[in-house]
Design an enzyme around this catalytic site. Structure first.
Site, PDB file in Angstrom:
ATOM      1  N   GLY A  78       1.327  -1.115   0.341  1.00  0.00           N
ATOM      2  CA  GLY A  78      -0.458   0.318   0.383  1.00  0.00           C
ATOM      3  C   GLY A  78       0.865   1.374  -0.300  1.00  0.00           C
ATOM      4  CB  ALA A 105      -3.822  -1.655  -3.954  1.00  0.00           C
ATOM      5  CG  HIS A 135      -4.536  12.311   2.534  1.00  0.00           C
ATOM      6  ND1 HIS A 135      -4.883  12.533   0.580  1.00  0.00           N
ATOM      7  CD2 HIS A 135      -4.809  10.871   2.351  1.00  0.00           C
ATOM      8  CE1 HIS A 135      -5.667  11.311   0.434  1.00  0.00           C
ATOM      9  NE2 HIS A 135      -4.901  10.085   1.318  1.00  0.00           N
ATOM     10  CE  LYS A 139      -1.078  10.361   0.583  1.00  0.00           C
ATOM     11  NZ  LYS A 139      -0.389   9.985   1.668  1.00  0.00           N
ATOM     12  N   GLY A 145      -0.674   8.613  -3.806  1.00  0.00           N
ATOM     13  CA  GLY A 145      -0.667   8.094  -4.342  1.00  0.00           C
ATOM     14  C   GLY A 145      -2.344   7.767  -5.458  1.00  0.00           C
TER      15      GLY A 145
HETATM   16  N1  LIG Z   1      -3.396   1.667  -0.360  1.00  0.00           N
HETATM   17  C1  LIG Z   1      -3.904   2.832  -0.031  1.00  0.00           C
HETATM   18  O1  LIG Z   1      -4.888   2.154   0.362  1.00  0.00           O
HETATM   19  C2  LIG Z   1      -3.317   3.094   1.490  1.00  0.00           C
HETATM   20  C3  LIG Z   1      -2.031   3.478   1.438  1.00  0.00           C
HETATM   21  N2  LIG Z   1      -1.475   4.302   3.189  1.00  0.00           N
HETATM   22  C4  LIG Z   1       0.488   4.863   2.674  1.00  0.00           C
HETATM   23  O2  LIG Z   1       0.570   2.977   3.294  1.00  0.00           O
HETATM   24  C5  LIG Z   1       2.279   4.398   4.159  1.00  0.00           C
HETATM   25  C6  LIG Z   1       1.927   4.531   5.553  1.00  0.00           C
HETATM   26  O3  LIG Z   1       0.861   5.024   5.218  1.00  0.00           O
HETATM   27  P1  LIG Z   1       0.445   5.059   7.407  1.00  0.00           P
HETATM   28  O4  LIG Z   1       0.020   4.487   8.190  1.00  0.00           O
HETATM   29  O5  LIG Z   1      -0.215   6.271   7.802  1.00  0.00           O
HETATM   30  O6  LIG Z   1       2.265   6.530   7.413  1.00  0.00           O
HETATM   31  P2  LIG Z   1       3.400   4.945   9.759  1.00  0.00           P
HETATM   32  O7  LIG Z   1       3.934   6.738   9.143  1.00  0.00           O
HETATM   33  O8  LIG Z   1       1.747   5.761  10.049  1.00  0.00           O
HETATM   34  O9  LIG Z   1       3.193   4.401   9.148  1.00  0.00           O
HETATM   35  C7  LIG Z   1       4.386   3.659   8.720  1.00  0.00           C
HETATM   36  C8  LIG Z   1       5.650   3.443   9.745  1.00  0.00           C
HETATM   37  O10 LIG Z   1       5.844   1.954   8.952  1.00  0.00           O
HETATM   38  C9  LIG Z   1       7.559   1.952   9.796  1.00  0.00           C
HETATM   39  N3  LIG Z   1       8.677   1.695   8.840  1.00  0.00           N
HETATM   40  C10 LIG Z   1       9.268   2.429   8.278  1.00  0.00           C
HETATM   41  N4  LIG Z   1      10.662   2.415   7.316  1.00  0.00           N
HETATM   42  C11 LIG Z   1      10.472   1.177   7.772  1.00  0.00           C
HETATM   43  C12 LIG Z   1      11.110  -0.218   7.380  1.00  0.00           C
HETATM   44  N5  LIG Z   1      12.157  -0.572   7.065  1.00  0.00           N
HETATM   45  N6  LIG Z   1      10.822  -1.915   7.790  1.00  0.00           N
HETATM   46  C13 LIG Z   1       9.916  -1.650   8.669  1.00  0.00           C
HETATM   47  N7  LIG Z   1       9.129  -0.566   9.598  1.00  0.00           N
HETATM   48  C14 LIG Z   1       9.232   0.313   8.782  1.00  0.00           C
HETATM   49  C15 LIG Z   1       7.724   3.676  10.470  1.00  0.00           C
HETATM   50  O11 LIG Z   1       8.066   3.418  11.607  1.00  0.00           O
HETATM   51  P3  LIG Z   1       8.820   5.088  12.367  1.00  0.00           P
HETATM   52  O12 LIG Z   1       7.529   5.684  12.243  1.00  0.00           O
HETATM   53  O13 LIG Z   1      10.140   4.816  13.147  1.00  0.00           O
HETATM   54  O14 LIG Z   1       9.296   5.684  10.831  1.00  0.00           O
HETATM   55  C16 LIG Z   1       5.983   3.413  10.407  1.00  0.00           C
HETATM   56  O15 LIG Z   1       5.900   3.223  11.637  1.00  0.00           O
HETATM   57  C17 LIG Z   1       1.917   5.192   3.197  1.00  0.00           C
HETATM   58  O16 LIG Z   1       2.844   5.462   2.719  1.00  0.00           O
HETATM   59  C18 LIG Z   1       0.886   5.456   2.682  1.00  0.00           C
HETATM   60  O17 LIG Z   1       0.425   6.755   1.802  1.00  0.00           O
HETATM   61  C19 LIG Z   1      -1.878   4.314   3.556  1.00  0.00           C
HETATM   62  C20 LIG Z   1      -3.568   4.132   3.772  1.00  0.00           C
HETATM   63  C21 LIG Z   1      -3.943   3.329   3.149  1.00  0.00           C
HETATM   64  O1  LIG Z   2      -1.417   8.320   3.626  1.00  0.00           O
HETATM   65  C1  LIG Z   2      -2.766   7.873   3.346  1.00  0.00           C
HETATM   66  O2  LIG Z   2      -3.271   8.140   4.936  1.00  0.00           O
HETATM   67  C2  LIG Z   2      -3.030   7.216   2.562  1.00  0.00           C
HETATM   68  N1  LIG Z   2      -2.230   7.268   1.788  1.00  0.00           N
HETATM   69  C3  LIG Z   2      -3.019   7.094   0.370  1.00  0.00           C
HETATM   70  C4  LIG Z   2      -2.401   7.301  -0.757  1.00  0.00           C
HETATM   71  O3  LIG Z   2      -1.340   8.360  -0.688  1.00  0.00           O
HETATM   72  O4  LIG Z   2      -3.166   7.493  -1.845  1.00  0.00           O
HETATM   73  C5  LIG Z   2      -4.107   5.994   0.472  1.00  0.00           C
HETATM   74  C6  LIG Z   2      -4.937   6.885   1.068  1.00  0.00           C
HETATM   75  O5  LIG Z   2      -5.318   8.238   0.353  1.00  0.00           O
HETATM   76  C7  LIG Z   2      -4.930   7.059   2.308  1.00  0.00           C
END
Ligand SMILES: NC(=O)C1=CN([C@@H]2O[C@H](COP(=O)(O)OP(=O)(O)OC[C@H]3O[C@@H](n4cnc5c(N)ncnc54)[C@H](OP(=O)(O)O)[C@@H]3O)[C@@H](O)[C@H]2O)C=CC1
Ligand SMILES: O=C(O)C1=N[C@H](C(=O)O)C[C@H](O)C1
Length: 251
Positions: A78, A105, A135, A139, A145
């Protein structure tokens, strides 16, 4: 039937922690590892993970996928930040691991996938099209994306229909006032406390406009898509881009 052995990378993040709970609750899956920053990727092999959910950052995702593909571990991704160059590298890795599947995705929520699908259908009928994504302020990437993918799909549909460049008489503008240009489609990013993940796709023609809006109100909106992706990716070798391909909406 044996359960699918799943690991989550980025397990302490906003969406990763929700994914951990969703996999734990899925009757046909076992959560065998939950990795955060600094944890050893070898854990994936030691735990016998068959598939991972990758929800980290654009800076981490390539190394994680390199490891997974080399070890024949399927991945549902994701994380954002995908470029043609990155996709090309991933496809080259997958050629050396023919049975491994990776799903990327841009958005796992059904409403967002349908928004992209409907936007693609509408695009050829309107002179003007712009994307506004909204958002939460934590973010790190902009535009989202999902918004980039939506704009690319609109641009391809316009191109296929032979539409000219969009009408826009702007002669002077402050930097950023007209948004980011994604293949000729302006994309605007709003960051605001209180929001989660939202998108509006605006179309304009002579005397009318059409707005398609989607709102993710909770991270739970992404979970059915992640679980579907896991169930399907293990039988889908190679790269699949977009959940629509597992929903019967692909080209
Ligand atoms: N496709 C979809 O439907 C969705 C996609 N996303 C995407 O997912 C990603 C994460 O979003 P979000 O959860 O909000 O972000 P967060 O910052 O809350 O979470 C990312 C996590 O990944 C950890 N991390 C970073 N590098 C590593 C690594 N090498 N190994 C293990 N863990 C690691 C971070 O740790 P630390 O905090 O220490 O940096 C953090 O805990 C983003 O790119 C977002 O855009 C989000 C929601 C929906
Ligand atoms: O970072 C987020 O929160 C999300 N990231 C994805 C994106 O960049 O499109 C999916 C969703 O919008 C949530």
């Amino acid at each position: 039937m044996s359960k699918l052995r799943v690991a989550v990378i980025g397990a302490k993040g906003r969406i990763g922690s929700e994914a951990v709970r969703a996999v734990e609750a899925a009757p046909d899956m076992d959560l065998v590892a939950a990795l955060g920053r600094g944890d050893e990727l070898e854990t994936l092999v030691e735990s016998g993970a068959q598939a991972v959910v990758e929800l980290t950052t654009p800076a981490s995702v390539m190394d994680n996928l390199d490891f997974c593909v080399r070890h024949g571990i399927h991945a549902v991704v994701g994380t954002t930040g995908w470029t043609e160059e990155r996709l090309g590298r991933l496809e080259a890795w997958l050629k050396s691991s023919e049975r491994t599947g990776v799903l990327i995705a841009p958005n796992f929520s059904i409403g967002a996938v349908l928004t992209m699908h409907f936007a693609q259908q509408a695009a050829r009928y309107f002179e003007s099209a712009e994307v506004v994504e909204l958002h939460h302020p934590n973010k790190v990437d902009a535009p989202s994306g999902t918004a980039i993918r939506t704009a690319q799909l609109i641009a391809s549909a316009r191109d296929r229909a032979g539409l000219p460049a969009q009408p826009d008489a702007t002669a002077t503008a402050l930097d950023g006032a007209r948004g980011a240009d994604v293949d000729g489609v302006p994309v605007h990013a709003v960051r605001m406390r209180g929001l989660l993940a939202h998108q509006e796709v605006l179309f304009g023609g002579e005397g009318e406009t059409l707005t398609i809006r989607h709102d993710s109100l909770h991270h739970s909106s992404f979970m059915p898509g992640i679980l579907l992706g896991l169930r399907r990716v293990v039988d889908t070798p190679g790269l699949t881009f977009g959940l629509e391909n597992f929903l019967g909406l692909g080209d």
